[in-house]
Design a protein around this motif. Structure first.
Motif, PDB file in Angstrom:
ATOM      1  N   LYS A   1     -18.921  10.718   1.602  1.00  0.00           N
ATOM      2  CA  LYS A   1     -19.327   9.503   0.900  1.00  0.00           C
ATOM      3  C   LYS A   1     -18.390   9.193  -0.259  1.00  0.00           C
ATOM      4  N   GLN A   2     -18.006  10.232  -1.009  1.00  0.00           N
ATOM      5  CA  GLN A   2     -17.118   9.998  -2.138  1.00  0.00           C
ATOM      6  C   GLN A   2     -15.733   9.594  -1.677  1.00  0.00           C
ATOM      7  N   LEU A   3     -15.236  10.197  -0.605  1.00  0.00           N
ATOM      8  CA  LEU A   3     -13.937   9.817  -0.068  1.00  0.00           C
ATOM      9  C   LEU A   3     -13.929   8.343   0.323  1.00  0.00           C
ATOM     10  N   ALA A   4     -14.970   7.889   1.003  1.00  0.00           N
ATOM     11  CA  ALA A   4     -15.050   6.490   1.412  1.00  0.00           C
ATOM     12  C   ALA A   4     -15.102   5.568   0.195  1.00  0.00           C
ATOM     13  N   SER A   5     -15.818   5.997  -0.860  1.00  0.00           N
ATOM     14  CA  SER A   5     -15.914   5.187  -2.068  1.00  0.00           C
ATOM     15  C   SER A   5     -14.553   5.041  -2.751  1.00  0.00           C
ATOM     16  N   ILE A   6     -13.806   6.122  -2.823  1.00  0.00           N
ATOM     17  CA  ILE A   6     -12.478   6.080  -3.457  1.00  0.00           C
ATOM     18  C   ILE A   6     -11.554   5.128  -2.700  1.00  0.00           C
ATOM     19  N   LEU A   7     -11.530   5.255  -1.393  1.00  0.00           N
ATOM     20  CA  LEU A   7     -10.667   4.391  -0.586  1.00  0.00           C
ATOM     21  C   LEU A   7     -11.070   2.930  -0.729  1.00  0.00           C
ATOM     22  N   ALA A   8     -12.360   2.652  -0.848  1.00  0.00           N
ATOM     23  CA  ALA A   8     -12.822   1.276  -1.034  1.00  0.00           C
ATOM     24  C   ALA A   8     -12.359   0.721  -2.377  1.00  0.00           C
ATOM     25  N   HIS A   9     -12.386   1.549  -3.422  1.00  0.00           N
ATOM     26  CA  HIS A   9     -11.884   1.116  -4.732  1.00  0.00           C
ATOM     27  C   HIS A   9     -10.395   0.770  -4.657  1.00  0.00           C
ATOM     28  N   ILE A  10      -9.623   1.584  -3.972  1.00  0.00           N
ATOM     29  CA  ILE A  10      -8.182   1.336  -3.857  1.00  0.00           C
ATOM     30  C   ILE A  10      -7.930   0.035  -3.107  1.00  0.00           C
ATOM     31  N   GLU A  11      -8.618  -0.170  -2.006  1.00  0.00           N
ATOM     32  CA  GLU A  11      -8.439  -1.383  -1.237  1.00  0.00           C
ATOM     33  C   GLU A  11      -8.856  -2.609  -2.040  1.00  0.00           C
ATOM     34  N   GLY A  12      -9.931  -2.500  -2.810  1.00  0.00           N
ATOM     35  CA  GLY A  12     -10.347  -3.603  -3.655  1.00  0.00           C
ATOM     36  C   GLY A  12      -9.318  -3.943  -4.713  1.00  0.00           C
ATOM     37  N   ALA A  13      -8.693  -2.920  -5.292  1.00  0.00           N
ATOM     38  CA  ALA A  13      -7.647  -3.157  -6.293  1.00  0.00           C
ATOM     39  C   ALA A  13      -6.451  -3.875  -5.686  1.00  0.00           C
ATOM     40  N   ARG A  14      -6.090  -3.506  -4.481  1.00  0.00           N
ATOM     41  CA  ARG A  14      -4.966  -4.177  -3.811  1.00  0.00           C
ATOM     42  C   ARG A  14      -5.298  -5.640  -3.529  1.00  0.00           C
ATOM     43  N   ARG A  15      -6.514  -5.903  -3.113  1.00  0.00           N
ATOM     44  CA  ARG A  15      -6.909  -7.293  -2.880  1.00  0.00           C
ATOM     45  C   ARG A  15      -6.879  -8.107  -4.167  1.00  0.00           C
ATOM     46  N   ASP A  16      -7.184  -7.440  -5.298  1.00  0.00           N
ATOM     47  CA  ASP A  16      -7.189  -8.132  -6.583  1.00  0.00           C
ATOM     48  C   ASP A  16      -5.790  -8.352  -7.148  1.00  0.00           C
ATOM     49  N   GLY A  17      -4.779  -7.756  -6.532  1.00  0.00           N
ATOM     50  CA  GLY A  17      -3.408  -7.988  -6.976  1.00  0.00           C
ATOM     51  C   GLY A  17      -2.692  -6.809  -7.592  1.00  0.00           C
TER      52      GLY A  17
END
Length: 497
Positions: free
Chosen positions: A339-355
């Protein structure tokens, strides 16, 4: 309990209730697999509501009728010191269990166990120095005495990132004050807490004074939070869950101490000690795979050095050794849960989408186990989620500032306030920033150092209360005023006649 911590057999964990190791009332069990190797490492009795009620009842009896609250401080201190000594004797087995369940490098687990033993020693000293006050300045006919009495039954809920250290930031201080306790460790890292239970019984802690339950937070944790016979809750975990616990505890108006999340800045000024700052940034974000409430997950770098400093951090981060927790030289181990691994990867992907730009890492590693690449994000701005939300993983966000005032404003721009660091050779800069940053700990030209003597806790959504320090035991007490009259008392009725 026959603790088995060898490589061949999974650890067999049971519940500790009223001085006895037992199975769950409904026979439920749970398994824990190593996040680094995906091997079965422990099997636990899984507590339910009935078990939680039994444990609270045992703690209640032990407080109301048992010897622990009545003992002299010196006697409690003697037992706590024995616990500290036994922890050091068993540190290899404890560290191995910690690394198996958590995924952190063995060397870091060993350091954690040794640091925890020091906390038990420090708590022992406070058991003898806890005291109230007296007032003989209230007039010749009055003497005032303020007593400090143990608050009662304490429910202790601990997280999975530093299982042994965090229970040792709470339990020995509650015991030093004379409280009795029910401890619920995170269900994925319960082994070292149960091993501590064995040590407590051997050291002479009376039956019922410490009870331990392995189980889910939504079941056992909620039972402790809402139980009317639990006088105080001490919780370490996420801010979201901490808010839920605080709301649920309102029905019984129990005292609540919360150690929660953080989005901790390291402020890098142009005149910093370059090598020390680069090393501290890399250490601060990748220590414990970034699964640390005090993680230095964002750096604020002054414009004049921002490009060069960021490049130096990226280059140093390339050489961080990620791998098997039991391999010599490993600096970053596995992420503790899927669960934590998936959460970390989601944060990274969200940051990339934000620029934000991905300067390093950003992906799960192509190897068995729950491993993620050390990650550095540049071009992060204060409005991005990655600049404000706790990632709880090995992910660094790089932001820029111009002036001291801007740095302080940016440091205070999140809802958290757990810790921060200031890097400058100028004393005025360091002290000005340290005094204006709203955080419970501010390091100056260092990072992630801790001592038992220094209080730990946060501002705002990083929590309520403080742990450690010379007042640590006082948090587990109530004050009682004794107002004593000396000699003859004036008659109110006659005075009104």
């Amino acid at each position: 309990m026959n603790a088995r911590t060898n490589q061949e057999s999974p650890y067999q964990g049971r519940l500790l209730i009223d001085g006895q190791w037992c199975d769950a009332a409904d026979g439920a069990r749970l398994e824990r697999r190593s996040p680094a190797h995906d091997q079965l490492v422990a099997v636990y009795a899984q507590a339910g509501v009935q078990d939680a009620q039994r444990a609270v009842a045992a703690a209640r009896r032990a407080f109301d009728q048992g010897p622990w609250p009545q003992m002299k401080g010196a006697e409690r201190a003697r037992i706590l010191r024995q616990v500290a000594d036994a922890i050091l004797v068993r540190k290899q087995a404890l560290a191995r269990m910690e690394s198996l369940e958590n995924g952190k490098p063995l060397a870091q687990s060993l350091a954690e166990i040794e640091g925890a033993a020091d906390l038990w020693q420090y708590a022992a000293s406070l058991a003898r120095t806890l005291h109230g006050d007296s007032y003989n300045t209230l007039g010749q006919a009055t003497l005032g005495v303020v007593l400090r009495e143990p608050i009662g039954v304490v429910g202790i809920i601990t997280p999975w990132n530093f299982p042994f250290l965090i229970v040792s930031q709470k339990l020995p201080f509650a015991l030093a004050a004379g409280c009795t306790c029910v401890v619920k460790p995170a269900e994925v890292t319960s082994g070292t807490t149960l091993m501590l239970g064995e040590i407590l019984l051997e050291a002479g802690v009376p039956a019922g004074a410490v009870n331990m339950l392995v189980g889910e937070g939504s079941v056992v944790g909620e039972a402790l939070v809402t139980h009317p016979d639990v006088d105080m809750l001490s919780f370490t975990g996420s801010t979201a869950v901490g808010k839920q616990a605080l709301a649920q505890s309102a029905a019984t108006l129990k005292k609540v101490a919360l150690e929660l999340g953080g989005k901790n800045p390291q402020i890098i000024f142009a005149d910093c000690d370059w090598e020390a700052a680069v090393d501290a940034v890399v250490y601060g974000v990748f220590f414990n795979a970034g699964q640390c409430c005090n993680s230095g997950s964002r750096i604020l770098v002054q414009d004049a050095i921002a490009e060069k400093f960021s490049a130096a951090v990226v280059e140093r981060s390339r050489h961080v050794r990620v791998g098997d927790p039991f391999a010599e030289g490993t600096q970053v181990g596995a992420i503790t849960t899927h669960k934590q691994l998936a959460s970390i990867l989601a944060h990274i992907e969200g940051a990339r989408r934000d620029g934000a730009q991905l300067a390093l890492g950003g992906a799960r590693m192509n190897r068995p186990g729950l491993y993620i690449e050390p990650t550095v994000l540049t071009g992060v701005t204060r409005d991005m989620a990655i600049a404000k939300q706790e990632v709880f993983g090995p992910v660094l966000s790089v932001l820029r500032f111009g002036t001291l005032a801007e740095a302080i404003e940016l440091a205070n721009s999140t809802l958290y306030g757990l810790s921060a660091a200031v890097w400058s050779r100028d004393f005025d800069t360091c002290l000005t920033a340290a005094r204006r940053i709203r955080a419970g700990t501010v390091w100056v030209n260092t990072f992630l150092e801790g001592h038992a003597e220094l209080p730990f806790g946060g501002y705002r959504e990083s929590g309520i209360g403080r742990e450690l320090g010379r007042l640590a035991t006082e948090d587990y007490t109530e004050t009682k005023t004794l107002h004593m009259h000396l000699g003859a008392r004036a008659d109110w009725y006659l005075a009104q006649a």
